[in-house]
Design an enzyme around this catalytic site. Structure first.
Site, PDB file in Angstrom:
ATOM      1  CG  HIS A  48      -1.626   1.289   1.462  1.00 56.17           C
ATOM      2  ND1 HIS A  48      -2.475   1.927   0.592  1.00 56.17           N
ATOM      3  CD2 HIS A  48      -1.494   2.112   2.533  1.00 56.17           C
ATOM      4  CE1 HIS A  48      -2.847   3.084   1.124  1.00 56.17           C
ATOM      5  NE2 HIS A  48      -2.259   3.216   2.305  1.00 56.17           N
ATOM      6  CG  HIS A  72       1.060   6.946   4.206  1.00 54.35           C
ATOM      7  ND1 HIS A  72       1.407   6.169   3.131  1.00 54.35           N
ATOM      8  CD2 HIS A  72      -0.219   6.584   4.533  1.00 54.35           C
ATOM      9  CE1 HIS A  72       0.392   5.390   2.809  1.00 54.35           C
ATOM     10  NE2 HIS A  72      -0.607   5.609   3.644  1.00 54.35           N
ATOM     11  CD  GLU A  76      -3.270   5.903  13.423  1.00 54.68           C
ATOM     12  OE1 GLU A  76      -2.433   6.712  13.881  1.00 54.68           O
ATOM     13  OE2 GLU A  76      -4.416   5.775  13.903  1.00 54.68           O
ATOM     14  CG  ASP A  77      -1.687   1.124  10.304  1.00 49.73           C
ATOM     15  OD1 ASP A  77      -2.490   1.408  11.212  1.00 49.73           O
ATOM     16  OD2 ASP A  77      -1.928   1.304   9.105  1.00 49.73           O
TER      17      ASP A  77
HETATM   18 MN    MN Z   1      -2.513   4.673   3.979  1.00 48.31          MN
END
Ligand code: MN
Length: 719
Positions: A48, A72, A76-77
């Site tokens: 992704h 990016h 967050e992940d």
């Molecule tokens: Mn994304």
């Protein structure tokens, strides 16, 4: 999946100075960080961010943006934090990644207030650096392309709607036409798959029917231009299913032939060639009226330039031509990304993109609540433009429907605040006039002028509305505070106490108000009554009052009974209050200066003024705490016009209505409204609103009317 060296090569191809090591480092780092995570499609998660980076290389963005794209989702992940990004990739990348992460965390929701508040945060986050938005748009594009793998239909719809409402308009605003079309079409496919399928079917059918048509038009156009010495690249482009759908919804029409949904692009070398091409096309083919637009001399706010025109083309088909230079074409497709010099990176005032962001931020600073903000921005994002000029010839672009007031605020806030009149093309015109393309607008200003509440009804720009509302809010607050103070003073005095700020400071907490001023404003606005406050300061007062059986209604009538025009009264003077803000004149009884009056406090609306004998007052007889003793105070001004209402019965004979209006005019009254309430063979019953100075003036008019034989009876209308 794009291989590591491939990505680096793509970037190096358009930016030989790109930092190869940093790109490689980011690639490897992100791949490791996401490790064995997978996406809904079953692909490794790393595919992704890599695809997002790949999308961005098509826009030839700088390597910092590419690196940001790769990283990016790491915060967050994955276990990565911002410190690590900063240590490894430096402050600039860390800032960009942080910006994108913030945008990702802001989830739009159907709840209006929350959505608006989020949008506000969103604008703030992306306003720091436009590259944050570029990465986010590429991220969203890839997510939309892989939307079908998400199982939950509600979630898919939600993402598609967000794309349609927020991301596609944002892409358009920064000039990324192609991005906007792709996002819209993908969202359309999720939100209305049947409509999209049927349009595609129809397109296929037309394409079969008009076999080779597009190619023939291209060849023919190229030949005609070459004969006139113009080298041009001509291409044909179909509109996307979504834009066709929009057109069909908007204009309520279907599409008959392929040319209805085709646009031909003519890309030439220079601006001169553009105008020459236009000349050649208009010479060779009949012109379709009303389709010509010159966005070269007046670019769209997002920087788009082109000449548009419509002709009946080589095969008598109506076709649309878009004529532009190669550079304009690049900007039209890629917008902000096409002419971004990131390395120099500082604020460049000539970029319309920055101007737009600044306007948004300006509204944001002055909007009262998030809903108001969303309303403004939605307004601004979807409206068409009109272009007007200052007397010096400067161009001012405004949304369609804009008025001279919008124009004034666009030029400068101060010009807006002080505008008193406008000349459009040299003629004095009302401030509410709608501006048209090419109008020259001259704004008259006066130092004494302040924004009028009535402007709010006709302005269309967010900036003007925000400024006017802000002014009204301030003004209103002042008035409510003033009114509240008077109410309190009265309430304290009625119960034999002395009012002071000190006395009520102690009870601020009881009413959850931060200051005396706030409490006064709340009372003025009708959220609390004076009695409530007195009761809080001196518990037990209300009981005493009931025992004494003094009801305010009686008090109001008593103290008003003796008031005559010119005499001072001890009621709260209403002169200082501006009608339409903290004070309104009742529409039932139309009080006039000199009338005996009483105020009714309405929650959230301030005071409504009625005449003391108005029938409507009955309604309030069991809420005496709403009654407020008011007066016309010194009553000498009379320059103001008030509206009085009379009820009269006139003989139904020829000429009687003429007599009636003559009598009123002779007595300097001005009829502002007339309504016939009953009509029989003998008589008319009617209500007439007359502009007068005061109650004596109205009495004169009534007396003159009574003297006229055609008029059977005249009375003031009461409630
Ligand atoms: Mn994304």
């Amino acid at each position: 999946m794009i291989r590591q060296f491939e990505l680096v090569e793509r970037v190096k191809a358009y930016d030989p100075s790109a930092d190869e090591d940093a790109l490689n480092h980011a690639y490897v780092f992100a791949m490791k960080a996401h490790g064995s995570q997978t996406r809904a499609s079953g692909d490794p998660y790393f595919s992704h961010p890599l695809e997002v980076a790949g999308i961005l290389t098509r826009y030839k963005v700088d390597s910092a943006s590419i690196i940001t794209a790769l990283l990016h989702d790491t915060i967050e992940d994955t276990d990565t934090d911002l410190h690590e990004i900063r240590d490894r990739f430096g402050g600039e990348i860390a800032r960009l990644v942080d910006g994108v992460t913030k945008l990702t965390r802001i989830e739009f929701q159907s709840d209006q207030a929350k959505q608006a508040e989020n949008f506000r945060k969103f604008v703030l986050a992306m306003s720091e650096d436009i590259r944050v938005l570029l990465v986010k748009l590429a991220d969203r594009l890839h997510n939309m392309r892989t939307l079908k793998y998400i199982k939950n239909q509600g979630k898919r719809r939600c993402i598609a709607m967000e794309t349609m409402d927020i991301y596609a308009p944002l892409a358009e605003r920064i000039g990324m036409q192609e991005m906007k079309s792709m996002l819209e079409d993908l969202a359309f496919g999720e939100l209305n798959p049947d409509a999209r399928k049927s349009i595609i079917k129809r397109l296929d059918f037309l394409r079969d029917q008009g076999e080779g048509l597009i190619q023939r038009v291209i060849v023919e156009l190229t030949r005609v231009l070459a004969e006139n010495g113009i080298t041009a690249k001509v291409s044909g482009r179909e509109k996307t299913p979504y834009s066709i759908w929009r057109k069909m919804q908007h204009n309520n029409v279907g599409f008959e032939q392929l040319s209805d949904i085709m646009a031909f692009r003519v890309v030439v070398d220079t601006v001169e060639d553009c105008y020459q091409t236009l000349g050649v096309a208009h010479n060779a083919y009949p012109v379709v009226p009303g389709r010509f637009r010159d966005y070269i001399s007046t670019p769209k706010p997002n920087g788009y330039q082109s000449i548009h025109t419509g002709v009946f083309g080589p095969e008598q088909q109506r076709i649309e031509l878009q004529i532009r230079t190669t550079e304009m074409h690049d900007i039209a497709e890629h917008g902000v990304a096409a002419h971004w010099s990131y390395k120099q990176g500082s604020e460049d005032d000539d970029h319309p993109q920055y101007r737009w962001l600044r306007e948004l931020l300006d509204i944001l600073e002055h909007a009262a609540g998030p809903e108001e903000f969303l309303e403004h921005t939605k307004l601004e994002m979807f409206q068409d433009q009109v272009f007007c000029f200052t007397p010096r010839g400067d161009l001012v672009d405004l949304p369609r429907g804009a008025t001279p007031v919008d124009f004034a605020y666009k030029v400068h806030s101060e010009v807006g605040d002080r505008c008193v009149g406008a000349k459009i093309n040299g003629r004095m015109m009302p401030l509410r006039s709608e501006l048209r393309n090419g109008d020259q607008v001259e704004i008259m200003t006066s130092k004494e002028q302040t924004p009028s509440p009535t402007w709010e009804r006709f302005v269309v720009t967010g900036k003007a509305r925000a400024k006017i509302r802000r002014f009204i809010r301030l003004q209103e607050r002042n008035q409510y505070e003033q009114l509240g103070r008077s109410i309190l003073q009265r309430a304290f005095r009625d119960d034999g106490y002395e009012f002071s700020d000190k006395a009520i400071k102690g009870v601020l907490k009881v009413f959850s108000q931060p200051s005396v001023e706030d409490l006064c404003a709340q009372i003025g606005a009708g959220h609390f009554t004076g009695i409530e406050i007195v009761e809080a300061v001196y518990p037990g007062v209300c009981k005493k009052r009931e025992d004494e059986n003094v009801i305010p209604l009686a008090r109001a009538r008593n103290c008003q009974a003796k008031v005559q025009p010119g005499e001072p009264s001890d009621g709260i003077p209403i002169k200082s209050l501006i009608p339409g803000m903290a004070m309104h004149f009742a529409g039932c009884c139309h009080p006039l200066p000199g009338d005996r009056i009483v105020g009714i406090v309405t929650t959230g609306k301030g005071v409504t003024i009625h005449t003391i004998d108005c029938d409507t007052l009955e309604t309030y007889s069991d809420t005496p705490e709403r009654w407020l003793d008011v007066s016309w105070d010194t009553y000498e001004q009379a320059a103001e016009i008030h509206v009085g209402r009379i009820h009269l019965t006139v003989l139904n004979v020829p000429g009687s209505l003429g007599d009636l209006s003559t009598v009123i005019a002779k007595n300097e009254g001005n009829i502002s409204n007339l309504k016939i309430t009953n009509r029989s063979s003998d008589f008319f019953d009617m209500l007439i609103d007359i502009e007068v100075r005061d109650v004596n003036h109205l009495t004169d008019v009534i007396a003159a009317l009574r003297a006229n034989p055609a008029i059977n009876s005249v009375d003031r209308a009461r409630g």
